[in-house]
Enzyme design. Structure first.
Site, mmCIF file in Angstrom:
data_model
loop_
_atom_site.group_PDB
_atom_site.id
_atom_site.type_symbol
_atom_site.label_atom_id
_atom_site.label_comp_id
_atom_site.label_asym_id
_atom_site.label_seq_id
_atom_site.Cartn_x
_atom_site.Cartn_y
_atom_site.Cartn_z
ATOM 1 N N VAL A 1 24.333 -7.650 16.800
ATOM 2 C CA VAL A 1 23.974 -6.338 17.206
ATOM 3 C C VAL A 1 22.662 -6.073 17.552
ATOM 4 O O VAL A 1 22.002 -5.242 18.019
ATOM 5 C CB VAL A 1 24.263 -5.274 16.207
ATOM 6 C CG1 VAL A 1 25.868 -4.618 16.034
ATOM 7 C CG2 VAL A 1 23.777 -5.651 14.790
ATOM 8 N N GLY A 2 22.055 -7.250 17.146
ATOM 9 C CA GLY A 2 20.435 -7.529 17.281
ATOM 10 C C GLY A 2 19.983 -8.712 17.136
ATOM 11 O O GLY A 2 20.503 -9.694 16.416
ATOM 12 N N LYS A 3 18.990 -8.992 17.900
ATOM 13 C CA LYS A 3 18.354 -10.604 17.748
ATOM 14 C C LYS A 3 16.757 -10.165 17.526
ATOM 15 O O LYS A 3 16.110 -9.590 18.296
ATOM 16 C CB LYS A 3 18.570 -11.356 19.242
ATOM 17 C CG LYS A 3 19.039 -12.509 18.904
ATOM 18 C CD LYS A 3 19.351 -13.173 20.496
ATOM 19 C CE LYS A 3 19.687 -14.541 20.598
ATOM 20 N NZ LYS A 3 21.031 -15.265 19.936
ATOM 21 N N PHE B 1 13.254 -14.289 14.469
ATOM 22 C CA PHE B 1 13.671 -15.364 13.575
ATOM 23 C C PHE B 1 15.185 -15.285 12.971
ATOM 24 O O PHE B 1 15.588 -16.170 12.157
ATOM 25 C CB PHE B 1 12.820 -15.320 12.021
ATOM 26 C CG PHE B 1 11.246 -15.367 12.309
ATOM 27 C CD1 PHE B 1 10.493 -16.119 12.950
ATOM 28 C CD2 PHE B 1 10.658 -13.972 11.967
ATOM 29 C CE1 PHE B 1 9.222 -15.977 13.222
ATOM 30 C CE2 PHE B 1 9.443 -13.708 11.990
ATOM 31 C CZ PHE B 1 8.537 -14.901 12.537
ATOM 32 N N ASP C 1 4.723 -4.222 11.490
ATOM 33 C CA ASP C 1 5.303 -4.655 12.647
ATOM 34 C C ASP C 1 6.214 -3.448 13.002
ATOM 35 O O ASP C 1 7.251 -3.667 13.359
ATOM 36 C CB ASP C 1 6.001 -5.857 12.632
ATOM 37 C CG ASP C 1 6.599 -6.280 14.059
ATOM 38 O OD1 ASP C 1 6.072 -5.860 15.130
ATOM 39 O OD2 ASP C 1 7.665 -7.184 14.261
HETATM 40 N N1 ADE Z 1 20.053 -3.537 13.996
HETATM 41 C C1 ADE Z 1 19.504 -4.395 13.201
HETATM 42 N N2 ADE Z 1 19.865 -3.750 11.784
HETATM 43 C C2 ADE Z 1 20.631 -2.991 11.887
HETATM 44 C C3 ADE Z 1 21.454 -2.349 11.190
HETATM 45 N N3 ADE Z 1 21.431 -2.558 9.719
HETATM 46 N N4 ADE Z 1 22.397 -1.303 11.542
HETATM 47 C C4 ADE Z 1 22.569 -1.474 12.702
HETATM 48 N N5 ADE Z 1 21.825 -2.070 13.570
HETATM 49 C C5 ADE Z 1 21.040 -2.861 13.328
#
Ligand code: ADE
Length: 672
Positions: free
Chosen positions: A356-358, A361, A484
């Site tokens: 769901v995310g990059k 690191f 950040d």
């Molecule tokens: N993206 C980064 N951390 C997340 C999280 N805890 N829940 C949903 N999306 C995210």
């Protein structure tokens, strides 16, 4: 700089955060611990009190006809009572009316008069009546100390243990078998098998008996005996008794003696007085058991109710949370509360589902924590995975999260950290927020004025908590700076409140930081959101406030981003990050040109200032991105500004709400 807005001096700040909930829980658990301890102490104390201070057992009957023989009278009372006060002695009242003898028996406090008379001699083991004449009535009183010693009242002037005068004129008839073996043991009533009785030689003699066990063989002895002479080295203290009540000889465990002074009374040697023992069971053991059991039963009931209420409230909270967002309670129940590395060699049963995310690191996954909680086969969690080369980043973030004081509803809820050795990875497991990060959210949604206030106020609350040096309960806390802050490091919860995440660059501002460490902690973050003094590397690194001021600058840009997508205050344009025209990833030098040289800031459209609330908010934002770090508001001030805006009803009517020109954008539902 002022936190307050002039519109409404009324200000109500409510702390309804997790810390307080935790605080309450801690207090509950402490209360429960004290309760448990109290219970044991109470029952223990009642037991100790009861056993440490033995109360007398006395005959206790209302006036009744007594039976008299020679110089003593029996009270005909077979009710014994444990006296209410440890000081009480046994007492008897004897009187004769028209030749009828009446006796009353009772427990009595010897420091008080009985029928108006102070009893002087109450230490003797026999209840010796001393004469008192009241209103022409022959009324006598006695007091004694010893087990049911007022069963019989003595009419003569005798005392124990030394007898000066024998009350008996005729020799007594006693069982007289000397020593014989017996099958009796030291309980109940022991009757010698021999039936020989003898008239005692001297009128002074009384009936006596003994029982002892030697080398496993029991023997009984029945004799006439002069009570002035020691019997087996013991004084016969109770020789005036009508029954031969065995008492242990102190020097030996298996040796009992008794004496009595009625016909053949030593034919039955009684180890426990049946009347008294029955009464004792009723009056002694039962109250003692009650003293122990009642507090325990009450405590058990209180505990059961406590657990019941606790479970019901947890269950209700869990249900409520499920409808509003991440089930923090449930997670907390699953995973140890120590908020640090999961030292358990058994790793959590987690199945990664989708990225769901990059980040710089790490990569974030939506995952299933396969544990059956409240009937659900799994819980959805977020897993942030660091490759082994990024161990330091994982460690930094884990350390920040390990501070339990960080817990707050506007800070991402941390569950645990794991070393996945087999995969050569380091994991951080946190709550999952399906609405994703604020940047993605704003690029897909426009928000109403209320939603803007909700998102903005909660963002400010998260930053204020992070920066604060005390928890909501006013306990000291280490201030933390994020360093950040940007919209992609803010998550949107289901109830449209924000929570901060990604603490990989965060710093704990505790006194343990050396000047070198502070000096090395200079320019970090994302250039677009960097404050001018950070871009210039001109921060006052020795002043912890300067780190917070840099965070406030970044927060102002995020607040501007939210405002820029608010349909209630003017035209909404396509989502653009702050300084969006400076390219996708502006570098530090280019940001310096714009932010420091040209003193540029994101545009505040004129329409924002034509609405009271939006006008206040824009000036708040402007105060937060002031070039001079010292002139910026604190995050707590921003929280208070939002409170003022919301409570002073400068909330705008949302009638002017507009849909974004971007037709692909969906309108989000408004949480009431
Ligand atoms: N993206 C980064 N951390 C997340 C999280 N805890 N829940 C949903 N999306 C995210």
């Amino acid at each position: 700089m002022s936190c307050r807005l002039s519109v409404d001096p009324k200000h109500s700040y409510k702390h309804e955060d997790l810390d307080q909930t935790d605080g309450t829980r801690i207090r509950c658990v402490m209360g429960f611990g004290s309760l448990l301890l109290g219970c044991f102490l109470a029952s223990g104390a009642s037991l100790v009190l009861h056993t440490a201070n033995p109360h007398s057992v006395c005959r206790s009957c209302d006036p009744r006809a007594g039976s008299c023989s020679r110089q003593n009278c029996t009270s005909n009372c077979n009710v014994s009572k444990i006296c209410p006060n440890p000081e009480d002695v046994c007492a008897g009242v004897w009187w004769r009316d028209d030749g009828v003898v009446t006796i009353e028996t009772m427990c009595h406090d010897p420091t008080r008069p009985l029928h108006g008379v102070m009893l002087e001699d109450f230490s003797s083991s026999g209840c010796l009546l001393t004469s008192t004449f009241t209103a022409g009535r022959d009324l006598r009183l006695c007091a004694c100390t010893g087990h049911a010693c007022n069963d019989r009242v003595l009419l003569d002037n005798q005392t124990t243990p030394r007898i000066e005068k024998r009350p008996y004129q005729l020799p007594q008839l006693c069982r007289f078998c000397d020593i014989e073996s017996t099958t009796c043991n030291d309980t109940g009533i022991c009757e010698p098998s021999c039936t020989i009785s003898a008239v005692c030689e001297s009128p002074r003699e009384v009936c006596a008996g003994s029982w002892r066990r030697m080398n496993g063989v029991s023997v009984v002895e029945t004799v006439c005996y002069d009570p002035e002479v020691q019997f087996h080295g013991q004084h016969l203290l109770d020789y005036n008794s009508s029954i031969c009540l065995m008492r242990p000889v102190k020097t030996s465990e298996d040796f009992y003696i008794c004496s009595c002074n009625t016909e053949d009374c030593n034919a039955k040697m009684i180890f426990t007085d049946p009347v008294v023992s029955a009464e004792e069971e009723k009056n002694g053991i039962e109250p003692m058991l009650l003293l122990i059991l009642v507090p325990l039963v009450i405590c058990a009931l209180v505990m059961v109710s406590f657990f019941y209420c606790y479970h019901v409230s947890r269950h209700l909270k869990a249900i409520k949370r499920k409808t509003t967002g991440t089930d923090i309670e449930t997670y907390t129940a699953i995973i140890s509360d120590d908020n640090s590395l999961n030292h358990n060699t058994e790793l959590l049963p987690i199945q990664l589902v989708v990225t769901v995310g990059k980040g710089r690191f790490s990569e974030v996954y939506r995952a299933k924590l396969k544990q059956n909680i409240s009937g659900e086969p799994f819980q959805t969690v977020a897993v942030k995975i660091f490759p082994c080369e990024e161990y330091a980043s994982w460690k930094t973030e884990r350390e920040i999260f390990s501070d339990t004081d960080l817990r707050h509803e506007n800070i991402l809820h941390f569950l645990t950290a794991e070393e996945r050795k087999a995969e050569r990875q380091y994991w951080l497991i946190t709550a999952y927020h399906e609405r994703g990060n604020l940047q993605d959210f704003l690029s897909r949604h426009v928000v109403s004025w209320e939603e803007l206030c909700r998102l903005g106020a909660s963002l400010a609350r998260g930053v204020a908590h992070l920066h604060s040096d005390q928890t909501a309960c006013r306990r000291p806390k280490v201030p933390i700076v994020h360093r950040d802050l940007k919209s992609s490091n803010v998550l949107v919860r289901t109830d449209l409140t924000c929570c901060l995440c990604d603490f990989g660059l965060s710093l704990r501002l505790d006194n343990s930081m050396s000047p070198e460490e502070l000096a090395n902690s200079g320019q970090v973050g994302t250039a677009r959101y960097m404050a001018p003094e950070v871009l210039e590397s001109r921060m006052d690194l020795e002043n912890i406030e300067s780190f917070k001021q840099a965070d406030v600058y970044s927060m102002a840009l995020i607040l501007w981003e939210i405002m820029s997508r608010c349909s209630g205050i003017g035209d909404v344009r396509e989502y653009k990050p702050p300084f969006g025209t400076f390219g996708e990833h502006p570098c530090v030098d280019s940001m310096k040109d714009h932010v420091i040289r040209d003193r540029l800031r994101p545009e505040i459209p004129a329409t924002w200032n034509s609405h009271t609330g939006a006008g206040f908010l824009s000036s708040t934002i402007e105060e937060c991105w002031d070039h001079d770090p010292e002139s910026r508001l604190t995050a707590q001030c921003v929280v208070e500004r939002f409170d003022d805006i919301i409570s002073s009803a400068v909330l705008l009517p949302d009638s002017s709400e507009q849909k974004s020109p971007d037709s692909s954008e969906e309108r989000i539902s408004v949480i009431p």
